[in-house]
Design a protein around this motif. Sequence first.
Motif, short mmCIF file in Angstrom:
data_model
loop_
_atom_site.label_atom_id
_atom_site.label_comp_id
_atom_site.label_asym_id
_atom_site.label_seq_id
_atom_site.Cartn_x
_atom_site.Cartn_y
_atom_site.Cartn_z
N LYS A 245 0.83 -1.19 0.00
CA LYS A 245 0.00 0.00 0.00
C LYS A 245 0.87 1.26 0.00
O LYS A 245 2.05 1.22 0.31
CB LYS A 245 -0.93 -0.02 1.20
N LYS A 246 0.23 2.36 -0.35
CA LYS A 246 0.95 3.62 -0.44
C LYS A 246 1.52 4.05 0.91
O LYS A 246 2.60 4.63 0.98
CB LYS A 246 0.02 4.71 -0.99
N ILE A 247 0.79 3.75 1.99
CA ILE A 247 1.28 4.15 3.30
C ILE A 247 2.56 3.39 3.67
O ILE A 247 3.48 3.95 4.30
CB ILE A 247 0.18 3.94 4.38
N ASP A 248 2.62 2.12 3.23
CA ASP A 248 3.84 1.35 3.49
C ASP A 248 5.02 1.91 2.72
O ASP A 248 6.14 2.02 3.24
CB ASP A 248 3.62 -0.11 3.11
N LYS A 249 4.79 2.31 1.46
CA LYS A 249 5.85 2.92 0.67
C LYS A 249 6.30 4.23 1.28
O LYS A 249 7.50 4.56 1.30
CB LYS A 249 5.39 3.13 -0.76
N LEU A 250 5.34 5.01 1.78
CA LEU A 250 5.67 6.30 2.41
C LEU A 250 6.55 6.10 3.63
O LEU A 250 7.57 6.79 3.81
CB LEU A 250 4.39 7.04 2.79
N ARG B 51 10.11 4.79 2.53
CA ARG B 51 10.92 5.84 1.93
C ARG B 51 11.39 6.84 2.98
O ARG B 51 12.51 7.35 2.91
CB ARG B 51 10.15 6.56 0.83
N SER B 52 10.55 7.12 3.95
CA SER B 52 10.92 8.06 5.01
C SER B 52 12.00 7.48 5.93
O SER B 52 12.74 8.24 6.55
CB SER B 52 9.68 8.43 5.83
N GLU C 279 1.81 14.46 9.82
CA GLU C 279 1.48 13.35 8.95
C GLU C 279 1.02 12.14 9.75
O GLU C 279 0.10 11.41 9.33
CB GLU C 279 2.69 12.98 8.08
#
Length: 549
Positions: free
Chosen positions: A2-7, A10-11, A85
């Motif tokens: 999911k996008k939250i996992d990628k976010l 990456r952070s 965030e």
Amino acid sequence: MKKIDKLILRSFIGPFLITFFVVVFILLTQYMLKYFDDFVGKDLGFSVFAELIAYFSINMTPIAFPLAVLLSSLMTFGNLGEHFELTAIKSAGISLVRVLRPLFVFVVCLSAVVYYSNNFIVPKANLEAYSLLYDIKQKKPSIDIKEGAFYGGIPGYSIKANKKYDDDKSLGDLIIYNHSDRKGNTEIILADSALMYTILGDKYLVMELFDGKSYTEEEANKPQEPSNYVRNIFKHNKVVFSLASFEMERTDKELFSSNRLMKNENELRNDVDSMRNDIIDSKQTIYRYTPRFFNLHMDDTEEVKPPSVVYLEKMKADTASISKLDSSKEESEVLAQKNEEAVKEKNLKTSKAIKTPDQLSKYDDQRTLKNTPKKLDRESIVEYDQNLIDRADSAFNSITRRTPSNLVDKPRFAKNRLKGENRRIENRKFEINVYSIEANSKLSQAVACIVMFLIGAPLGAIIKKGGLGFPVIVSILFFIVSYVINTTGIKLGRAGDISNFWAVWASNFVLLPFGLFFLRQARNDSRLFETDYYAVKIAKIFKFFRKEK
């Protein structure tokens, strides 16, 4: 994914890589400064330094990985909290545990990589690093002829320059003693000035001499004849010196492979087992050697042997008897079962079925302590005069029918032998502790990454401060606590005051409750590090006491 996992990933990965290399650089700089004096003036070259730095950088990774995970997780969730965030994610109905899940999986995989690195990559890097460091220490410094002092760095020559100019190439009032033939100072060269430089890739040193003289004493053809004395005067002359002794020679790496830092976990545990068997062999040597000094009243030593020695001798005898049999496989199995039953029955009677060398050694120590008298009665000590001792010596010599000897010689020799074997056993026990701690630390340092993540991620969500300010201070604080606990535990473990397991795992068990506590507080949106939160609490306490009045 999911996008939250990628976010989240990456952070985290960016700060992790940056902090990892920064931590390695800091630890490497601090470590290399200890050997700074060994590098000065040896003209090693960039390639040698690059190779040494690369190997020692790998050596720093077991400490750098947990600290980098702690600092990067603090920075990641501190930045997410500072820019709201994390608050937006929670408002969408996503729990903090769900946010931590991708990073937790990443850190678990990282811990597996760290364990593999500690067990296989780091020992090989240590072998390369310390063998290269040894060769650097053995390498001679580059030529440094000082003014007014003899220089003997070149084998077979002594050089003195009374004047050295600023260009480090020109010399004045030069004296060269040539004793390369090992017959004394048979050749002397004097020169008013000289110019020195290297040729053929710095393999040879050339000295151009100007306005000088050379004196040579030649060996006579016959012993009765006087030696010849030759004097030469020159305007210009060249002397070439070989610099082969200044080149760095690489030592065979296998000479360093026996060190504990160059071995993986399995090799370390095998060494520990060998040391424990060596302790039992030392005890067997003691009880085999002692009757030679007390042959009159220790003919039967089976009763004073420790169970470990009896067990080892029995197993060796059984192994030897089985190896000599040429019968079929079934007969060998039957005989082995009978021998095993006999060994078990004897061990049940003597040592309660103790099987491992470590348990046997502990049982021997307990038996020795149990049979040791608690208090020595001074009144029971009887002093004898010299005449009585001499008579006893005479009687002893007449019984043994040997050359005259003192009655106390044999006990004295036995005492010295026992002291030597006991020192060897104590040294082996110390080495067992050192090697066991090194073997256990392979896994504990990998698990420390998970513990540091459980501390850093929730703590960053509570603090809500990113960057390199407050997170660095908190990371250093927890790292110091972990380092002090590890250092103290290893010191106590090597001394045998605590078990080898707790010596390396104590810091993880001490810091894990802090991580679980911070995780619980972060899930409840605790204001643990906000000053106004404590101000309200203190105000309530003062209000309560005012009501009581």
